[in-house]
Scaffold this motif. Structure first.
Motif, PDB file in Angstrom:
ATOM      1  N   SER A  12       0.872  -1.186   0.131  1.00  0.00           N
ATOM      2  CA  SER A  12       0.061   0.496   0.315  1.00  0.00           C
ATOM      3  C   SER A  12       0.654   1.294  -0.154  1.00  0.00           C
ATOM      4  CB  SER A  12      -0.808   0.190   1.524  1.00  0.00           C
ATOM      5  OG  SER A  12      -1.752  -0.674   0.876  1.00  0.00           O
ATOM      6  N   LEU A  13       1.839   1.161   0.924  1.00  0.00           N
ATOM      7  CA  LEU A  13       3.043   2.531   0.885  1.00  0.00           C
ATOM      8  C   LEU A  13       3.485   2.877  -0.208  1.00  0.00           C
ATOM      9  CD1 LEU A  13       4.927   2.296   4.205  1.00  0.00           C
ATOM     10  CD2 LEU A  13       3.233   3.872   3.362  1.00  0.00           C
ATOM     11  N   VAL A  14       3.794   1.368  -1.237  1.00  0.00           N
ATOM     12  CA  VAL A  14       4.316   1.618  -2.352  1.00  0.00           C
ATOM     13  C   VAL A  14       3.489   1.947  -3.667  1.00  0.00           C
ATOM     14  CG1 VAL A  14       5.409   0.143  -4.096  1.00  0.00           C
ATOM     15  CG2 VAL A  14       6.045  -0.543  -2.247  1.00  0.00           C
ATOM     16  N   LEU A  15       2.298   1.420  -3.134  1.00  0.00           N
ATOM     17  CA  LEU A  15       0.926   1.768  -4.158  1.00  0.00           C
ATOM     18  C   LEU A  15       0.671   3.480  -4.277  1.00  0.00           C
ATOM     19  CD1 LEU A  15      -0.885  -1.023  -4.675  1.00  0.00           C
ATOM     20  CD2 LEU A  15       0.164  -0.236  -6.102  1.00  0.00           C
ATOM     21  N   ALA A  16       0.907   4.165  -2.326  1.00  0.00           N
ATOM     22  CA  ALA A  16       0.215   5.200  -2.542  1.00  0.00           C
ATOM     23  C   ALA A  16       1.528   6.460  -2.777  1.00  0.00           C
ATOM     24  CB  ALA A  16      -0.145   5.753  -0.980  1.00  0.00           C
ATOM     25  N   ALA A  17       2.835   6.046  -2.979  1.00  0.00           N
ATOM     26  CA  ALA A  17       3.858   6.637  -3.799  1.00  0.00           C
ATOM     27  C   ALA A  17       3.815   7.301  -4.960  1.00  0.00           C
ATOM     28  CB  ALA A  17       5.037   6.172  -3.091  1.00  0.00           C
ATOM     29  N   HIS A  18       2.680   6.801  -5.937  1.00  0.00           N
ATOM     30  CA  HIS A  18       2.161   6.899  -6.857  1.00  0.00           C
ATOM     31  C   HIS A  18       4.270   6.642  -7.889  1.00  0.00           C
ATOM     32  CE1 HIS A  18      -0.639  10.622  -6.567  1.00  0.00           C
ATOM     33  NE2 HIS A  18      -0.726   9.492  -5.902  1.00  0.00           N
ATOM     34  N   PRO A  19       4.472   5.249  -8.056  1.00  0.00           N
ATOM     35  CA  PRO A  19       5.696   4.276  -8.805  1.00  0.00           C
ATOM     36  C   PRO A  19       6.204   4.983  -9.801  1.00  0.00           C
ATOM     37  CG  PRO A  19       4.404   3.431  -7.710  1.00  0.00           C
ATOM     38  CD  PRO A  19       2.942   3.996  -7.703  1.00  0.00           C
ATOM     39  N   VAL A  20       4.617   4.749 -10.982  1.00  0.00           N
ATOM     40  CA  VAL A  20       4.944   4.524 -12.341  1.00  0.00           C
ATOM     41  C   VAL A  20       5.712   6.367 -12.497  1.00  0.00           C
ATOM     42  CG1 VAL A  20       3.655   4.711 -14.283  1.00  0.00           C
ATOM     43  CG2 VAL A  20       3.278   3.058 -12.690  1.00  0.00           C
ATOM     44  N   SER A  21       5.222   6.871 -11.742  1.00  0.00           N
ATOM     45  CA  SER A  21       4.993   8.879 -12.861  1.00  0.00           C
ATOM     46  C   SER A  21       6.905   8.673 -11.097  1.00  0.00           C
ATOM     47  CB  SER A  21       4.398   9.581 -11.783  1.00  0.00           C
ATOM     48  OG  SER A  21       3.877   9.173 -10.430  1.00  0.00           O
ATOM     49  N   ALA A  22       6.512   8.294 -10.482  1.00  0.00           N
ATOM     50  CA  ALA A  22       8.398   8.437  -9.683  1.00  0.00           C
ATOM     51  C   ALA A  22       9.308   7.824 -10.192  1.00  0.00           C
ATOM     52  CB  ALA A  22       8.047   8.043  -8.382  1.00  0.00           C
ATOM     53  N   ALA A  23       9.025   6.788 -10.286  1.00  0.00           N
ATOM     54  CA  ALA A  23       9.691   5.642 -11.457  1.00  0.00           C
ATOM     55  C   ALA A  23      10.372   6.307 -12.509  1.00  0.00           C
ATOM     56  CB  ALA A  23       9.640   4.242 -12.176  1.00  0.00           C
ATOM     57  N   ALA A  24       9.269   6.838 -13.549  1.00  0.00           N
ATOM     58  CA  ALA A  24       9.894   7.774 -14.979  1.00  0.00           C
ATOM     59  C   ALA A  24      10.382   9.003 -14.517  1.00  0.00           C
ATOM     60  CB  ALA A  24       8.168   7.876 -15.578  1.00  0.00           C
ATOM     61  N   MET A  25      10.067   9.650 -13.749  1.00  0.00           N
ATOM     62  CA  MET A  25      11.058  11.080 -13.696  1.00  0.00           C
ATOM     63  C   MET A  25      12.166  10.731 -12.955  1.00  0.00           C
ATOM     64  SD  MET A  25      11.177  14.446 -13.278  1.00  0.00           S
ATOM     65  CE  MET A  25      10.465  15.659 -12.589  1.00  0.00           C
ATOM     66  N   THR A  26      12.641   9.706 -12.615  1.00  0.00           N
ATOM     67  CA  THR A  26      13.610   9.142 -11.858  1.00  0.00           C
ATOM     68  C   THR A  26      14.416   8.464 -13.258  1.00  0.00           C
ATOM     69  OG1 THR A  26      13.055   8.840  -9.398  1.00  0.00           O
ATOM     70  CG2 THR A  26      15.466   7.943 -10.355  1.00  0.00           C
ATOM     71  N   ALA A  27      14.060   7.679 -13.807  1.00  0.00           N
ATOM     72  CA  ALA A  27      14.586   7.503 -15.125  1.00  0.00           C
ATOM     73  C   ALA A  27      15.126   8.814 -15.770  1.00  0.00           C
ATOM     74  CB  ALA A  27      14.037   6.481 -15.540  1.00  0.00           C
ATOM     75  N   VAL A  28      14.107   9.505 -16.585  1.00  0.00           N
ATOM     76  CA  VAL A  28      14.467  11.165 -17.068  1.00  0.00           C
ATOM     77  C   VAL A  28      15.846  11.352 -16.778  1.00  0.00           C
ATOM     78  CG1 VAL A  28      13.637  12.865 -18.709  1.00  0.00           C
ATOM     79  CG2 VAL A  28      12.940  10.931 -18.639  1.00  0.00           C
ATOM     80  N   VAL A  29      15.293  12.029 -15.698  1.00  0.00           N
ATOM     81  CA  VAL A  29      16.563  12.680 -14.915  1.00  0.00           C
ATOM     82  C   VAL A  29      17.487  12.428 -15.023  1.00  0.00           C
ATOM     83  CG1 VAL A  29      17.116  13.782 -13.276  1.00  0.00           C
ATOM     84  CG2 VAL A  29      14.531  13.957 -13.697  1.00  0.00           C
ATOM     85  N   THR A  30      18.559  10.967 -14.657  1.00  0.00           N
ATOM     86  CA  THR A  30      19.413   9.957 -14.747  1.00  0.00           C
ATOM     87  C   THR A  30      19.716  10.265 -15.611  1.00  0.00           C
ATOM     88  OG1 THR A  30      18.427   8.930 -11.921  1.00  0.00           O
ATOM     89  CG2 THR A  30      20.191   7.519 -13.056  1.00  0.00           C
ATOM     90  N   LEU A  31      19.089   9.710 -16.798  1.00  0.00           N
ATOM     91  CA  LEU A  31      19.373   8.797 -17.826  1.00  0.00           C
ATOM     92  C   LEU A  31      20.229  11.404 -18.071  1.00  0.00           C
ATOM     93  CD1 LEU A  31      19.742   7.891 -21.174  1.00  0.00           C
ATOM     94  CD2 LEU A  31      17.531   8.702 -20.854  1.00  0.00           C
ATOM     95  N   ALA A  32      19.313  11.596 -18.016  1.00  0.00           N
ATOM     96  CA  ALA A  32      19.748  13.657 -18.299  1.00  0.00           C
ATOM     97  C   ALA A  32      21.367  13.586 -17.662  1.00  0.00           C
ATOM     98  CB  ALA A  32      19.027  14.041 -18.062  1.00  0.00           C
ATOM     99  N   ALA A  33      21.621  13.374 -16.604  1.00  0.00           N
ATOM    100  CA  ALA A  33      22.761  13.189 -16.336  1.00  0.00           C
ATOM    101  C   ALA A  33      23.919  11.799 -16.887  1.00  0.00           C
ATOM    102  CB  ALA A  33      22.358  12.463 -14.074  1.00  0.00           C
ATOM    103  N   GLY A  34      23.311  10.955 -17.674  1.00  0.00           N
ATOM    104  CA  GLY A  34      24.695   9.776 -17.965  1.00  0.00           C
ATOM    105  C   GLY A  34      24.374  10.546 -18.839  1.00  0.00           C
ATOM    106  N   LEU A  35      23.721  11.501 -19.805  1.00  0.00           N
ATOM    107  CA  LEU A  35      23.931  11.779 -21.169  1.00  0.00           C
ATOM    108  C   LEU A  35      24.944  13.450 -21.286  1.00  0.00           C
ATOM    109  CD1 LEU A  35      20.527  11.149 -22.963  1.00  0.00           C
ATOM    110  CD2 LEU A  35      22.421  10.583 -22.819  1.00  0.00           C
TER     111      LEU A  35
END
Length: 238
Positions: A12-35
């Protein structure tokens, strides 16, 4: 409200954190850092920092909107469904904030301040500005600070990097506005029924949701293309 089988506290805590949007935002910023040329260890730090901030944003949203979500019959909001107590989620926010602050500063002083301000801006959106015509502002501020978070970033506290280019900052802020419109458009009916009069709803009532969706998609696509162009020409940092 329709019934759904309760989940455990952890799920329930994981689902309440909006995991899809959280993961997407994390992936995009991390990718930008790598690039941008950051080494793997720094990219991992960026990912941990951004994910921590996004988790607190999702939890805060679920706690503050639990009564509206219950009224609207949302089946994807664990707090509104009673799967997890609001106090438990609030405590989880406090715990993660204790990690978020040192994680942010570990990217460098300026980078840490930029990231914490970006997270605080989205908190302000959920606490107040979400219900006003200024709902776009926290998204513009939050996204607009991401180039600074990346350009000033480095491993360890202290000063690193250089200021972000004006072009990247402006384009990131404009992208934030587009993301705001796209993320709230699916919930326009619920927001209207529960009295959340953010800017997209005010515009949709005049233009119609389909037209606003089209404009929002075009806006976001053009700004995204502009960011790619700016990255290849003026770059991230000055």
């Amino acid at each position: 409200m329709k019934y759904r089988k309760p989940r455990g506290q952890t799920i329930s805590l994981v689902l309440a954190a909006h995991p899809v949007s959280a993961a997407a935002m994390t992936a995009v910023v991390t990718l930008a850092a790598g690039l941008s040329g950051r080494p793997a260890l720094e990219c991992l730090l960026v990912a941990a920092t951004v994910l921590s901030g996004q988790v607190t944003v999702g939890w805060l949203d679920d706690v503050l909107d639990r009564h509206r979500d219950k009224q609207a019959g949302r089946l994807d909001r664990p707090v509104a469904l009673g799967w997890v107590d609001p106090g438990t989620v609030t405590f989880a926010i406090a715990v993660v904030v204790l990690l978020l602050v040192p994680l942010s500063v570990a990217n460098g002083t300026y980078a840490g301040v930029a990231h914490l301000t970006a997270v605080g801006s989205v908190w302000l959106y959920h606490l107040w500005l979400k219900r006003t015509a200024l709902s776009w502002l926290p998204y513009a501020v939050s996204f607009g600070l991401l180039p600074a978070f990346l350009s000033y970033g480095g491993l360890g506290g202290g000063m690193h990097g250089s200021p972000p280019t004006i072009a990247m900052t402006v384009l990131a802020a404009l992208l934030g506005i587009g993301v705001h419109f796209l993320t709230v458009l699916p919930d326009l009916v619920q927001d209207k029924e529960t009295g959340v009069r953010h800017l997209p709803l005010r515009i949709a009532l005049r233009t119609g949701a389909p037209k606003l969706l089209l404009v929002s998609v075009i806006w976001t696509a053009l700004v995204s293309a502009g960011i790619v162009t700016a990255a290849l020409t003026v770059g991230l940092g000055q």
